[in-house]
Design a protein around this motif. Structure first.
Motif, short mmCIF file in Angstrom:
data_model
loop_
_atom_site.label_atom_id
_atom_site.label_comp_id
_atom_site.label_asym_id
_atom_site.label_seq_id
_atom_site.Cartn_x
_atom_site.Cartn_y
_atom_site.Cartn_z
N ARG A 129 102.51 86.25 85.94
CA ARG A 129 101.83 86.33 84.65
C ARG A 129 101.17 87.70 84.55
O ARG A 129 100.07 87.90 85.06
CB ARG A 129 100.78 85.22 84.50
CG ARG A 129 101.40 83.83 84.41
CD ARG A 129 100.33 82.77 84.26
NE ARG A 129 100.92 81.45 84.16
CZ ARG A 129 101.18 80.84 83.02
NH1 ARG A 129 100.92 81.45 81.89
NH2 ARG A 129 101.71 79.64 83.00
N GLU A 130 101.83 88.64 83.91
CA GLU A 130 101.33 90.00 83.81
C GLU A 130 100.60 90.20 82.47
O GLU A 130 100.73 89.39 81.56
CB GLU A 130 102.50 90.99 83.92
CG GLU A 130 103.26 90.89 85.23
CD GLU A 130 102.43 91.27 86.44
OE1 GLU A 130 101.38 91.92 86.26
OE2 GLU A 130 102.83 90.93 87.56
N PRO A 131 99.86 91.30 82.32
CA PRO A 131 99.13 91.53 81.09
C PRO A 131 100.01 91.58 79.84
O PRO A 131 99.54 91.38 78.74
CB PRO A 131 98.47 92.89 81.33
CG PRO A 131 98.37 93.01 82.81
CD PRO A 131 99.57 92.29 83.35
N SER A 132 101.32 91.83 80.00
CA SER A 132 102.21 91.94 78.85
C SER A 132 102.49 90.59 78.18
O SER A 132 103.05 90.54 77.10
CB SER A 132 103.55 92.57 79.27
OG SER A 132 104.17 91.80 80.28
N HIS A 133 102.11 89.49 78.81
CA HIS A 133 102.28 88.18 78.21
C HIS A 133 101.20 87.99 77.13
O HIS A 133 100.23 87.25 77.30
CB HIS A 133 102.21 87.08 79.26
CG HIS A 133 103.40 87.02 80.15
ND1 HIS A 133 103.69 88.00 81.06
CD2 HIS A 133 104.39 86.11 80.27
CE1 HIS A 133 104.81 87.69 81.71
NE2 HIS A 133 105.25 86.54 81.24
N GLY A 134 101.39 88.67 76.00
CA GLY A 134 100.35 88.74 74.98
C GLY A 134 99.93 87.41 74.41
O GLY A 134 98.74 87.16 74.20
N ALA A 135 100.89 86.52 74.14
CA ALA A 135 100.55 85.24 73.52
C ALA A 135 99.66 84.41 74.43
O ALA A 135 98.73 83.73 73.97
CB ALA A 135 101.83 84.47 73.19
N ILE A 136 99.92 84.46 75.73
CA ILE A 136 99.11 83.72 76.69
C ILE A 136 97.68 84.22 76.68
O ILE A 136 96.72 83.46 76.61
CB ILE A 136 99.70 83.84 78.11
CG1 ILE A 136 101.08 83.18 78.18
CG2 ILE A 136 98.75 83.24 79.15
CD1 ILE A 136 101.81 83.44 79.48
N TRP A 137 97.52 85.55 76.73
CA TRP A 137 96.19 86.12 76.82
C TRP A 137 95.46 86.04 75.48
O TRP A 137 94.23 85.96 75.45
CB TRP A 137 96.27 87.55 77.33
CG TRP A 137 96.85 87.58 78.72
CD1 TRP A 137 98.04 88.09 79.11
CD2 TRP A 137 96.26 87.01 79.89
NE1 TRP A 137 98.24 87.88 80.45
CE2 TRP A 137 97.16 87.22 80.96
CE3 TRP A 137 95.07 86.34 80.15
CZ2 TRP A 137 96.90 86.80 82.26
CZ3 TRP A 137 94.80 85.91 81.44
CH2 TRP A 137 95.71 86.14 82.48
N ALA A 138 96.20 86.07 74.38
CA ALA A 138 95.55 85.91 73.07
C ALA A 138 94.93 84.52 72.96
O ALA A 138 93.80 84.37 72.49
CB ALA A 138 96.56 86.14 71.96
N ARG A 139 95.66 83.50 73.38
CA ARG A 139 95.13 82.14 73.34
C ARG A 139 93.92 82.03 74.26
O ARG A 139 92.90 81.42 73.90
CB ARG A 139 96.21 81.14 73.76
CG ARG A 139 95.73 79.69 73.81
CD ARG A 139 96.89 78.73 74.03
NE ARG A 139 96.42 77.35 74.07
CZ ARG A 139 96.30 76.65 75.19
NH1 ARG A 139 96.65 77.17 76.36
NH2 ARG A 139 95.87 75.40 75.16
N SER A 140 94.03 82.61 75.44
CA SER A 140 92.92 82.58 76.38
C SER A 140 91.70 83.28 75.81
O SER A 140 90.57 82.79 75.95
CB SER A 140 93.34 83.23 77.70
OG SER A 140 92.28 83.21 78.63
N ALA A 141 91.88 84.43 75.17
CA ALA A 141 90.77 85.18 74.59
C ALA A 141 90.06 84.36 73.51
O ALA A 141 88.83 84.33 73.43
CB ALA A 141 91.26 86.50 74.01
N ARG A 142 90.85 83.68 72.67
CA ARG A 142 90.26 82.89 71.61
C ARG A 142 89.45 81.72 72.17
O ARG A 142 88.33 81.45 71.72
CB ARG A 142 91.36 82.36 70.68
CG ARG A 142 90.84 81.72 69.41
CD ARG A 142 91.99 81.25 68.53
NE ARG A 142 92.86 82.33 68.14
CZ ARG A 142 92.58 83.19 67.17
NH1 ARG A 142 91.44 83.09 66.53
NH2 ARG A 142 93.44 84.15 66.87
N LEU A 143 90.01 81.04 73.17
CA LEU A 143 89.34 79.87 73.72
C LEU A 143 88.14 80.23 74.59
O LEU A 143 87.22 79.43 74.75
CB LEU A 143 90.33 79.04 74.54
CG LEU A 143 91.42 78.33 73.71
CD1 LEU A 143 92.46 77.68 74.62
CD2 LEU A 143 90.81 77.29 72.78
N SER A 144 88.15 81.44 75.15
CA SER A 144 87.04 81.85 76.02
C SER A 144 86.00 82.68 75.29
O SER A 144 85.06 83.18 75.91
CB SER A 144 87.58 82.64 77.22
OG SER A 144 88.21 83.83 76.80
#
Length: 340
Positions: A129-144
């Motif tokens: 899971r690298e930083p380029s997985h934008g959709a994953i990190w976007a969801r995480s940013a919203r929830l956190s």
């Protein structure tokens, strides 16, 4: 008759670990059922069961256990929220963390189901899971997002504002700022400072939404890109990074040189970062948090002292480091000062 063993050790710690999973299941279930929304005023188990549409006796048993783990309170057969559950687990609270906890638990439940297989077989191909997985990190940013402003952003702002350079600062850069509340808190505590949040495009969109919602977009902008690859800009009085350096652990010297160049003379680089100790066994909160990603082949853990030593190695004039307890465990604060 066979003699009983001579027991000199306690197994209480193992019992706590085994029971930890059921404690988590109880809290997760309470969040899912919105129990905390139902007890914003003291109520009997019978009335709570009616609100939830649940089985009366089993609801009472569940509520007793929830009170037993101090997630709620019970007095005179009435159940009600504690101060913490009212702040963080009632959905109408501005600091609601229930969605964040469920998201966090979802990731760890995936690990639980695959743990034995990962240990036996190692990481599967193409699973990092690298930083380029934008959709994953976007969801995480919203929830956190609520996590950032439910204590950490205020704490970081206090540290930043205590620095002697703070009153004369004009600009700051938040590297990998997620939802952007660290930048919001810091900038709002200063009469004129401007800020930039640097995030990958899909996460940057989340930060932009929150900036507009909190009317902070006149003083804070969002820069899209990969801060390891793209230009950071220059002449920042403060560059801040919270729990984002892990992704570029193998290139940390290159990154810190880049950060040093982007600072104005006399500027500060402040990090809020995990620091692993005890031969990679402590703090246990961080070790467990990293385990999922690392079993899939990533290498996230930063040894304590790596950040501060790298600051020294690349030429920061002075470095100050200290460790503070937080809601997610021990966190290291590193403050590097560029020469004037």
């Amino acid at each position: 008759m066979k003699r009983l063993p001579n027991v000199t050790q306690s197994w209480a710690d193992f019992q706590k670990i085994i029971m930890g999973d059921i404690r988590c299941a109880i809290l997760v279930t309470a969040i899912q059922l919105k129990v905390f929304d139902a007890i914003t005023e003291p109520l009997s188990a019978e009335k709570i069961a009616k609100k939830l549409g649940s089985h009366p006796r089993n609801t009472e048993l569940f509520l007793n256990t929830l009170a037993g783990i101090d997630a709620i309170q019970k007095q005179n057969d009435l159940y009600f929220n504690s101060g913490a559950s009212a702040d963080f687990l009632v959905t109408s609270s501005p600091c609601y963390l229930g969605a964040f906890f469920l998201h966090y638990r979802e990731w760890h439940d995936q690990l639980k189901s695959n743990l034995k297989k990962l240990i036996i077989n190692g990481p599967p191909e193409q699973q990092r899971r690298e930083p380029s997985h934008g959709a994953i990190w976007a969801r995480s940013a919203r929830l956190s997002a609520a996590y950032q402003f439910s204590g950490p952003a205020q704490y970081i702002t206090q540290i930043v504002s205590q620095q002697p350079e703070f009153p004369t600062m004009k600009s700051m850069l938040d590297l990998g700022g997620g939802a952007g509340f660290y930048a919001q808190a810091i900038v709002s505590s200063h009469p004129s400072m401007k800020g930039v949040i640097f995030e990958q495009p899909q996460v940057a969109a989340v930060a932009q939404e929150f900036l507009k919602e909190y009317e902070a977009d006149t003083r804070i902008s969002v820069k899209e890109g990969d801060y390891m690859v793209d230009s950071l800009g220059n002449s920042f009085d403060l560059i801040f990074a919270s729990t984002t350096l892990n992704f570029y652990k193998s290139r940390i010297t290159e990154l810190f040189n880049k950060i040093l160049d982007a600072l104005a003379p006399g500027g500060l680089f402040i990090t809020h970062q995990d620091g692993i100790t005890g031969e990679r066994t402590k703090p246990v909160n961080h070790i467990m948090e990293f385990l999922a990603g690392e079993l899939y082949g990533s290498d996230f853990a930063l040894p304590q002292g790596l950040v501060s030593q790298t600051m020294i190695d690349v030429g920061f004039q002075s470095v100050c480091s200290f460790t503070q307890e937080s809601d997610i465990g021990e966190m290291d604060i590193n403050i590097g000062r560029k020469a004037k």
